[in-house]
Design an enzyme around this catalytic site. Structure first.
Site, PDB file in Angstrom:
ATOM      1  N   GLU A  93       0.813  -1.204   0.000  1.00 33.22           N
ATOM      2  CA  GLU A  93       0.000   0.000   0.000  1.00 33.22           C
ATOM      3  C   GLU A  93       0.849   1.259   0.000  1.00 33.22           C
ATOM      4  OE1 GLU A  93      -2.121  -1.342   3.705  1.00 33.22           O
ATOM      5  OE2 GLU A  93      -1.556   0.670   4.358  1.00 33.22           O
ATOM      6  N   CYS A 106       3.547   8.492   0.577  1.00 34.18           N
ATOM      7  CA  CYS A 106       4.140   7.590   1.559  1.00 34.18           C
ATOM      8  C   CYS A 106       4.305   6.226   0.891  1.00 34.18           C
ATOM      9  CB  CYS A 106       3.199   7.505   2.767  1.00 34.18           C
ATOM     10  SG  CYS A 106       3.691   6.286   3.987  1.00 34.18           S
ATOM     11  N   CYS A 113       6.597  -6.921   7.177  1.00 28.54           N
ATOM     12  CA  CYS A 113       7.688  -6.369   7.988  1.00 28.54           C
ATOM     13  C   CYS A 113       8.003  -7.377   9.089  1.00 28.54           C
ATOM     14  CB  CYS A 113       7.225  -5.050   8.615  1.00 28.54           C
ATOM     15  SG  CYS A 113       8.497  -4.225   9.597  1.00 28.54           S
ATOM     16  N   CYS A 117       6.561  -4.395  15.827  1.00 27.83           N
ATOM     17  CA  CYS A 117       6.026  -3.348  16.717  1.00 27.83           C
ATOM     18  C   CYS A 117       4.568  -3.675  17.071  1.00 27.83           C
ATOM     19  CB  CYS A 117       6.101  -1.977  16.063  1.00 27.83           C
ATOM     20  SG  CYS A 117       7.783  -1.481  15.648  1.00 27.83           S
ATOM     21  N   CYS A 120       1.455  -1.910  15.256  1.00 28.49           N
ATOM     22  CA  CYS A 120       1.529  -1.735  13.803  1.00 28.49           C
ATOM     23  C   CYS A 120       0.932  -2.926  13.063  1.00 28.49           C
ATOM     24  CB  CYS A 120       2.984  -1.540  13.392  1.00 28.49           C
ATOM     25  SG  CYS A 120       3.189  -1.260  11.635  1.00 28.49           S
ATOM     26  N   CYS A 334      -0.536   2.344   8.897  1.00 24.19           N
ATOM     27  CA  CYS A 334       0.329   1.456   8.135  1.00 24.19           C
ATOM     28  C   CYS A 334      -0.193   0.034   8.081  1.00 24.19           C
ATOM     29  CB  CYS A 334       1.709   1.375   8.774  1.00 24.19           C
ATOM     30  SG  CYS A 334       2.349   2.933   9.229  1.00 24.19           S
TER      31      CYS A 334
HETATM   32  N1  SAH Z   1       9.617   0.833   9.819  1.00 20.56           N
HETATM   33  C1  SAH Z   1       9.694   2.247   9.760  1.00 20.56           C
HETATM   34  C2  SAH Z   1       8.720   2.917   8.793  1.00 20.56           C
HETATM   35  C3  SAH Z   1       7.304   2.418   8.745  1.00 20.56           C
HETATM   36  S1  SAH Z   1       6.145   2.904   9.937  1.00 20.56           S
HETATM   37  C4  SAH Z   1       9.580   2.843  11.143  1.00 20.56           C
HETATM   38  O1  SAH Z   1       9.364   2.103  12.074  1.00 20.56           O
HETATM   39  O2  SAH Z   1       9.757   4.044  11.287  1.00 20.56           O
HETATM   40  C5  SAH Z   1       5.903   4.621   9.836  1.00 20.56           C
HETATM   41  C6  SAH Z   1       5.496   5.237  11.162  1.00 20.56           C
HETATM   42  O3  SAH Z   1       4.149   4.894  11.550  1.00 20.56           O
HETATM   43  C7  SAH Z   1       6.370   4.746  12.302  1.00 20.56           C
HETATM   44  O4  SAH Z   1       6.691   5.811  13.150  1.00 20.56           O
HETATM   45  C8  SAH Z   1       5.468   3.738  12.989  1.00 20.56           C
HETATM   46  O5  SAH Z   1       5.903   3.491  14.287  1.00 20.56           O
HETATM   47  C9  SAH Z   1       4.133   4.414  12.882  1.00 20.56           C
HETATM   48  N2  SAH Z   1       2.964   3.545  13.082  1.00 20.56           N
HETATM   49  C10 SAH Z   1       2.805   2.252  12.781  1.00 20.56           C
HETATM   50  N3  SAH Z   1       1.582   1.814  13.119  1.00 20.56           N
HETATM   51  C11 SAH Z   1       0.945   2.866  13.633  1.00 20.56           C
HETATM   52  C12 SAH Z   1      -0.359   3.055  14.187  1.00 20.56           C
HETATM   53  N4  SAH Z   1      -1.223   2.045  14.278  1.00 20.56           N
HETATM   54  N5  SAH Z   1      -0.665   4.282  14.637  1.00 20.56           N
HETATM   55  C13 SAH Z   1       0.208   5.314  14.550  1.00 20.56           C
HETATM   56  N6  SAH Z   1       1.429   5.202  14.042  1.00 20.56           N
HETATM   57  C14 SAH Z   1       1.813   3.993  13.600  1.00 20.56           C
END
Ligand code: SAH
Length: 342
Positions: A93, A106, A113, A117, A120, A334
């Site tokens: 996406e 974006c 991944c 986290c 996420c 994401c």
């Molecule tokens: N792997 C990279 C880039 C992808 S995520 C990273 O970790 O930075 C892009 C951003 O969105 C990151 O800061 C991530 O922590 C955040 N993110 C992921 N899921 C999210 C959610 N459910 N709500 C808010 N931010 C989120």
């Protein structure tokens, strides 16, 4: 024979390759312009190439054409969220957001991944594979074509961890900003990482002018390890050290992403600890209430809580912005669209 990712090549490499196929050097210039100036990735539409040349090119090169599987458009802010199918059927996406200062795309850097986290959605099914540089460029180019508008900012903040796909991501950044082609200023490109320290140190040596964003999300190791498994491999000390190093080597200020999770990392004590951690770095913190991901059972901090957190940081001289939640009505976070699809 594996096909060559044609979008990843610079003009010199493309010339060498097309000449070895028996073509004149100007063919490479034409092809490069179709790809990186006109954003055309379909040979069919490249009108100044002969049918015989196209046949040769098709045999050797992979053009990374994307198929739009689904497009969601936000009724509240016009944000467009694309679900693209790759040539092997994988889904990724990408998001287009329109701001007063321009349009931002974006991009995803991996299919899935493996960072895990807890908040996420991208990571729910693990990592399938890395994206090629061409597959990343195609996301930007396909969206520029679809919206018929200039893309002025690119953030590598979609699915995947860019520093876990290092070489392809560097190629992507170089082609995106290539003065012979797409020529996007590197200052308008942001790479966001969950904090892979070796990659951050290497990136600082690349002589790039991109912005580095660190997904921080917690003010201490204990809490960070609970919500981001990667924090078990790299302490906050080493991650913040790598941020300082990036600033020293490139002169570019690092941005900190901090997603507010209700009752977890949004307390006044957290704000206090965070301000101490970042003090004196000229740091900018982007606060965003976490987008609820059903599978994860976490809730975002409400507006007043986010504002309180921001005010506490500012009192301690840390710059902070609460980011507008774009496209909340359309699977904003994401990996949500892809995750619902699979
Ligand atoms: N792997 C990279 C880039 C992808 S995520 C990273 O970790 O930075 C892009 C951003 O969105 C990151 O800061 C991530 O922590 C955040 N993110 C992921 N899921 C999210 C959610 N459910 N709500 C808010 N931010 C989120």
């Amino acid at each position: 024979m594996e096909k060559i990712d044609v979008l990843s090549l610079d003009l010199g490499e493309l010339k060498t390759k097309t000449q070895s196929l028996g073509m004149k050097p100007f063919r490479a210039v034409q092809l490069f312009e179709w790809l990186h100036k006109k954003h055309v990735t379909s040979l069919e539409h490249m009108t100044n190439l002969s049918a015989a040349d196209k046949e040769k090119l098709k045999e050797v090169f992979d053009f990374c054409e994307l198929k739009t599987e689904e497009l969601q458009i936000s009724k509240t802010d016009g944000t467009r969220k694309y679900l693209f199918a790759l040539e092997d059927g994988s889904m990724i996406e990408s998001v287009w957001m329109s701001y007063h200062h321009g349009n931002s795309v974006c991009v995803s850097s991996q299919v899935g991944c493996r960072m895990g986290c807890t908040f996420c959605a991208s990571t729910l099914k693990g990592l399938q594979r890395n994206l090629t540089a061409g597959e990343m460029l195609s996301q930007v180019y396909a969206i520029a074509n679809d919206t018929k508008e200039r893309v002025s900012n690119v953030v590598i903040m979609g699915c995947g961890e860019p520093l876990d796909n290092y070489d392809n991501v560097i190629r992507f950044i170089k082609r995106l900003s290539d003065p012979n082609g797409n020529a996007l200023s590197q200052r308008n490109i942001t790479l966001s990482t969950c904090g892979l320290v070796p990659g951050m140190l290497k990136l600082a040596e690349e002589d790039l002018q991109i912005t580095l964003a660190l997904s921080l999300h917690a003010p201490n190791d204990d809490m960070r390890q609970k919500i981001m498994p990667v924090a078990k491999s790299f302490s906050l000390d080493s991650v913040i050290g790598a941020c300082r190093n990036y600033f020293e080597k490139t002169g570019r200020r690092v941005t900190f992403e901090y997603s507010l999770i209700k009752g977890v990392n949004d307390t006044p004590a957290c704000a206090d600890e965070l301000s101490k951690l970042l003090y004196g770095m000229g740091a900018h913190v982007n606060l965003i209430p976490v987008n609820p991901v059903t599978e994860r059972g976490l809730t975002g901090t409400d507006k007043s809580g986010a504002l309180r957190f921001k005010n506490l940081l500012e009192k301690k001289h840390i710059n902070a912005t609460i980011r507008r939640e774009m496209g909340r009505d359309i699977d904003g976070a994401c990996g949500q669209l892809r995750s619902r699809h699979i």
